[in-house]
Design an enzyme around this catalytic site. Sequence first.
Site, PDB file in Angstrom:
ATOM      1  N   ALA A 100       0.868  -1.180   0.000  1.00  0.00           N
ATOM      2  CA  ALA A 100       0.000   0.000   0.000  1.00  0.00           C
ATOM      3  C   ALA A 100       0.899   1.222   0.000  1.00  0.00           C
ATOM      4  CB  ALA A 100      -0.900  -0.009   1.227  1.00  0.00           C
ATOM      5  N   VAL A 151       4.519  -1.295   3.310  1.00  0.00           N
ATOM      6  CA  VAL A 151       4.386   0.116   2.953  1.00  0.00           C
ATOM      7  C   VAL A 151       5.231   0.400   1.709  1.00  0.00           C
ATOM      8  CG1 VAL A 151       4.779   2.493   3.696  1.00  0.00           C
ATOM      9  CG2 VAL A 151       3.923   0.790   5.327  1.00  0.00           C
ATOM     10  N   LYS A 152       4.583   1.030   0.727  1.00  0.00           N
ATOM     11  CA  LYS A 152       5.300   1.319  -0.522  1.00  0.00           C
ATOM     12  C   LYS A 152       5.687   2.796  -0.549  1.00  0.00           C
ATOM     13  CE  LYS A 152       4.405  -0.261  -5.261  1.00  0.00           C
ATOM     14  NZ  LYS A 152       3.307  -0.492  -6.208  1.00  0.00           N
ATOM     15  N   VAL A 153       6.951   3.063  -0.835  1.00  0.00           N
ATOM     16  CA  VAL A 153       7.426   4.457  -0.901  1.00  0.00           C
ATOM     17  C   VAL A 153       8.171   4.660  -2.221  1.00  0.00           C
ATOM     18  CG1 VAL A 153       7.695   4.586   1.622  1.00  0.00           C
ATOM     19  CG2 VAL A 153       9.680   4.011   0.209  1.00  0.00           C
TER      20      VAL A 153
END
Length: 220
Positions: free
Chosen positions: A56, A82-84
Amino acid sequence: MKFFIDTADLAEIRDLAATGLVDGVTTNPSLVLKSGGKFVDLVAEICRAVPGPVSAEVAATDFATMLKEGQRLAKIAPNVVVKVPLTQDGLKTCKALSDAGTKVNVTLCFSAAQAILAAKAGAAYISPFVGRLDDVGSSGMDLIADIVDIYSNYPAIHTEVLVASIRNPMHVVEAAKLGADVVTLPPSVLKQMYSHPLTDKGLAAFVSDWAKTGQTILDQ
Ligand code: G3P
């Protein structure tokens, strides 16, 4: 090789998860726009549908807000990744979240130098975009080969190479030949992978010949 599906469409995710071949899901803001719905609720539903990692993506681009968003997203379910984005602030966020035990997928990777930085920042996954590189006349697969090769020089690197922006089944085959850890597939490409005209032709002949035997297996 692990298969993630690259979609935020819950119906498709449930349908494909039922095949038993789906190890995880990746989403991005463009996919969320397509599927609609409240983001946090959508991610929670996806995490219930697929027990594996669900990426996400944060929406902000500055470190302080990305960190808060990442912490919020990580609370949704234990399988949230967590996608950055691969920026200086993105990798700072990656390092802070990873140090705190949250898995991070670093996205929008287009060079081996960027992939080295992501590994250094403790990323659980690096997402090089092969299709978008091919689109601009570079070789996406050459980048995968470079990253797999570089990471293999350092046993301390645990970052998995997650091949993204996949456009066709040959991208999957090439990624597998190179030993990439994960591919994330649009549902259409996963469905294409099943297909071969000789399979269809051969099956039609077997079905027709079996009917001529007059037998049923379940009566025997
Ligand atoms: O989720 C990231 C990536 O897979 C996007 O693919 O087709 O928009 O380049 P594409």
